[in-house]
Design a protein around this motif. Structure first.
Motif, PDB file in Angstrom:
ATOM      1  N   ALA A   1       0.848  -1.190   0.000  1.00 20.46           N
ATOM      2  CA  ALA A   1       0.000   0.000   0.000  1.00 20.46           C
ATOM      3  C   ALA A   1       0.885   1.243   0.000  1.00 20.46           C
ATOM      4  O   ALA A   1       1.937   1.262   0.627  1.00 20.46           O
ATOM      5  CB  ALA A   1      -0.898   0.003   1.217  1.00 20.46           C
ATOM      6  N   PRO A   2       0.447   2.283  -0.685  1.00 25.97           N
ATOM      7  CA  PRO A   2       1.227   3.521  -0.643  1.00 25.97           C
ATOM      8  C   PRO A   2       1.230   4.105   0.766  1.00 25.97           C
ATOM      9  O   PRO A   2       0.358   3.815   1.576  1.00 25.97           O
ATOM     10  CB  PRO A   2       0.509   4.444  -1.626  1.00 25.97           C
ATOM     11  CG  PRO A   2      -0.760   3.782  -1.976  1.00 25.97           C
ATOM     12  CD  PRO A   2      -0.703   2.367  -1.550  1.00 25.97           C
ATOM     13  N   ASP A   3       2.207   4.942   1.045  1.00 26.70           N
ATOM     14  CA  ASP A   3       2.347   5.520   2.379  1.00 26.70           C
ATOM     15  C   ASP A   3       1.131   6.341   2.793  1.00 26.70           C
ATOM     16  O   ASP A   3       0.803   6.414   3.968  1.00 26.70           O
ATOM     17  CB  ASP A   3       3.600   6.389   2.457  1.00 26.70           C
ATOM     18  CG  ASP A   3       4.866   5.551   2.419  1.00 26.70           C
ATOM     19  OD1 ASP A   3       4.796   4.359   2.769  1.00 26.70           O
ATOM     20  OD2 ASP A   3       5.917   6.097   2.032  1.00 26.70           O
TER      21      ASP A   3
ATOM     22  N   PRO B   1      -2.633   5.535   7.372  1.00 20.64           N
ATOM     23  CA  PRO B   1      -3.593   5.904   8.422  1.00 20.64           C
ATOM     24  C   PRO B   1      -4.926   5.163   8.290  1.00 20.64           C
ATOM     25  O   PRO B   1      -5.524   4.775   9.293  1.00 20.64           O
ATOM     26  CB  PRO B   1      -3.785   7.410   8.237  1.00 20.64           C
ATOM     27  CG  PRO B   1      -2.562   7.866   7.539  1.00 20.64           C
ATOM     28  CD  PRO B   1      -2.128   6.714   6.682  1.00 20.64           C
ATOM     29  N   LEU B   2      -5.361   4.932   7.071  1.00 19.24           N
ATOM     30  CA  LEU B   2      -6.603   4.180   6.882  1.00 19.24           C
ATOM     31  C   LEU B   2      -6.439   2.717   7.252  1.00 19.24           C
ATOM     32  O   LEU B   2      -7.355   2.098   7.803  1.00 19.24           O
ATOM     33  CB  LEU B   2      -7.075   4.297   5.428  1.00 19.24           C
ATOM     34  CG  LEU B   2      -7.569   5.661   5.013  1.00 19.24           C
ATOM     35  CD1 LEU B   2      -7.887   5.669   3.526  1.00 19.24           C
ATOM     36  CD2 LEU B   2      -8.764   6.076   5.831  1.00 19.24           C
ATOM     37  N   ARG B   3      -5.272   2.168   6.987  1.00 17.61           N
ATOM     38  CA  ARG B   3      -5.022   0.770   7.342  1.00 17.61           C
ATOM     39  C   ARG B   3      -4.990   0.587   8.851  1.00 17.61           C
ATOM     40  O   ARG B   3      -5.372  -0.452   9.369  1.00 17.61           O
ATOM     41  CB  ARG B   3      -3.722   0.291   6.713  1.00 17.61           C
ATOM     42  CG  ARG B   3      -3.808   0.170   5.207  1.00 17.61           C
ATOM     43  CD  ARG B   3      -2.504  -0.348   4.655  1.00 17.61           C
ATOM     44  NE  ARG B   3      -2.244  -1.694   5.110  1.00 17.61           N
ATOM     45  CZ  ARG B   3      -2.397  -2.773   4.359  1.00 17.61           C
ATOM     46  NH1 ARG B   3      -2.806  -2.650   3.125  1.00 17.61           N
ATOM     47  NH2 ARG B   3      -2.133  -3.956   4.839  1.00 17.61           N
ATOM     48  N   ARG B   4      -4.549   1.606   9.579  1.00 12.69           N
ATOM     49  CA  ARG B   4      -4.520   1.520  11.040  1.00 12.69           C
ATOM     50  C   ARG B   4      -5.921   1.544  11.635  1.00 12.69           C
ATOM     51  O   ARG B   4      -6.138   1.030  12.725  1.00 12.69           O
ATOM     52  CB  ARG B   4      -3.688   2.658  11.607  1.00 12.69           C
ATOM     53  CG  ARG B   4      -2.223   2.474  11.351  1.00 12.69           C
ATOM     54  CD  ARG B   4      -1.406   3.529  12.081  1.00 12.69           C
ATOM     55  NE  ARG B   4      -0.038   3.471  11.605  1.00 12.69           N
ATOM     56  CZ  ARG B   4       0.601   4.483  11.050  1.00 12.69           C
ATOM     57  NH1 ARG B   4       0.008   5.641  10.932  1.00 12.69           N
ATOM     58  NH2 ARG B   4       1.839   4.349  10.628  1.00 12.69           N
ATOM     59  N   LEU B   5      -6.876   2.175  10.953  1.00 16.57           N
ATOM     60  CA  LEU B   5      -8.251   2.234  11.463  1.00 16.57           C
ATOM     61  C   LEU B   5      -8.960   0.886  11.340  1.00 16.57           C
ATOM     62  O   LEU B   5      -9.946   0.652  12.032  1.00 16.57           O
ATOM     63  CB  LEU B   5      -9.047   3.296  10.701  1.00 16.57           C
ATOM     64  CG  LEU B   5      -8.658   4.732  10.986  1.00 16.57           C
ATOM     65  CD1 LEU B   5      -9.427   5.657  10.069  1.00 16.57           C
ATOM     66  CD2 LEU B   5      -8.902   5.086  12.439  1.00 16.57           C
ATOM     67  N   ARG B   6      -8.489   0.025  10.477  1.00 17.01           N
ATOM     68  CA  ARG B   6      -9.135  -1.260  10.254  1.00 17.01           C
ATOM     69  C   ARG B   6      -8.407  -2.326  11.061  1.00 17.01           C
ATOM     70  O   ARG B   6      -7.264  -2.652  10.816  1.00 17.01           O
ATOM     71  CB  ARG B   6      -9.078  -1.630   8.772  1.00 17.01           C
ATOM     72  CG  ARG B   6      -9.845  -2.886   8.449  1.00 17.01           C
ATOM     73  CD  ARG B   6      -9.550  -3.344   7.052  1.00 17.01           C
ATOM     74  NE  ARG B   6      -8.171  -3.722   6.854  1.00 17.01           N
ATOM     75  CZ  ARG B   6      -7.654  -4.906   7.140  1.00 17.01           C
ATOM     76  NH1 ARG B   6      -8.399  -5.833   7.659  1.00 17.01           N
ATOM     77  NH2 ARG B   6      -6.389  -5.155   6.916  1.00 17.01           N
ATOM     78  N   SER B   7      -9.112  -2.883  12.042  1.00 17.28           N
ATOM     79  CA  SER B   7      -8.479  -3.905  12.871  1.00 17.28           C
ATOM     80  C   SER B   7      -8.919  -5.313  12.474  1.00 17.28           C
ATOM     81  O   SER B   7      -8.290  -6.279  12.870  1.00 17.28           O
ATOM     82  CB  SER B   7      -8.814  -3.660  14.344  1.00 17.28           C
ATOM     83  OG  SER B   7     -10.181  -3.892  14.572  1.00 17.28           O
ATOM     84  N   GLY B   8      -9.998  -5.433  11.735  1.00 23.09           N
ATOM     85  CA  GLY B   8     -10.473  -6.744  11.328  1.00 23.09           C
ATOM     86  C   GLY B   8     -11.555  -7.307  12.221  1.00 23.09           C
ATOM     87  O   GLY B   8     -12.067  -8.387  11.963  1.00 23.09           O
ATOM     88  N   HIS B   9     -11.936  -6.563  13.265  1.00 19.51           N
ATOM     89  CA  HIS B   9     -12.994  -7.026  14.150  1.00 19.51           C
ATOM     90  C   HIS B   9     -14.352  -6.732  13.524  1.00 19.51           C
ATOM     91  O   HIS B   9     -14.538  -5.739  12.829  1.00 19.51           O
ATOM     92  CB  HIS B   9     -12.907  -6.328  15.507  1.00 19.51           C
ATOM     93  CG  HIS B   9     -11.667  -6.682  16.270  1.00 19.51           C
ATOM     94  ND1 HIS B   9     -11.538  -7.864  16.946  1.00 19.51           N
ATOM     95  CD2 HIS B   9     -10.507  -6.016  16.439  1.00 19.51           C
ATOM     96  CE1 HIS B   9     -10.342  -7.905  17.507  1.00 19.51           C
ATOM     97  NE2 HIS B   9      -9.685  -6.797  17.206  1.00 19.51           N
ATOM     98  N   VAL B  10     -15.319  -7.592  13.801  1.00 18.54           N
ATOM     99  CA  VAL B  10     -16.659  -7.434  13.229  1.00 18.54           C
ATOM    100  C   VAL B  10     -17.275  -6.112  13.677  1.00 18.54           C
ATOM    101  O   VAL B  10     -17.963  -5.441  12.900  1.00 18.54           O
ATOM    102  CB  VAL B  10     -17.553  -8.627  13.638  1.00 18.54           C
ATOM    103  CG1 VAL B  10     -18.969  -8.425  13.174  1.00 18.54           C
ATOM    104  CG2 VAL B  10     -16.986  -9.914  13.080  1.00 18.54           C
ATOM    105  N   GLU B  11     -17.019  -5.724  14.916  1.00 20.75           N
ATOM    106  CA  GLU B  11     -17.591  -4.471  15.418  1.00 20.75           C
ATOM    107  C   GLU B  11     -17.104  -3.269  14.610  1.00 20.75           C
ATOM    108  O   GLU B  11     -17.864  -2.327  14.381  1.00 20.75           O
ATOM    109  CB  GLU B  11     -17.224  -4.268  16.896  1.00 20.75           C
ATOM    110  CG  GLU B  11     -17.821  -5.304  17.814  1.00 20.75           C
ATOM    111  CD  GLU B  11     -16.943  -6.545  17.956  1.00 20.75           C
ATOM    112  OE1 GLU B  11     -15.783  -6.538  17.482  1.00 20.75           O
ATOM    113  OE2 GLU B  11     -17.425  -7.528  18.528  1.00 20.75           O
TER     114      GLU B  11
END
Length: 51
Positions: free
Chosen positions: A11-13, A17-27
């Protein structure tokens, strides 16, 4: 290739920040779904209530 990611697939730099917001939890997915519905539905609300 599944263990290490080549620079072409990384992923580009600016997306980090968007990747950090996604943890993979259903909630988290439910929260993002509600945020998306709210952001897309809010502009349509005056038209729905006005008619």
């Amino acid at each position: 290739m599944a263990v290490t990611r080549s620079p072409l697939l990384a992923a580009p730099d600016r997306a980090l920040p968007l990747r950090r917001l996604r943890s993979g939890h259903v909630e988290d997915y439910m929260v993002w779904l509600l945020v998306g519905i709210t952001l897309l539905g809010a502009p349509a609300l005056p038209g729905v209530l006005g008619s």
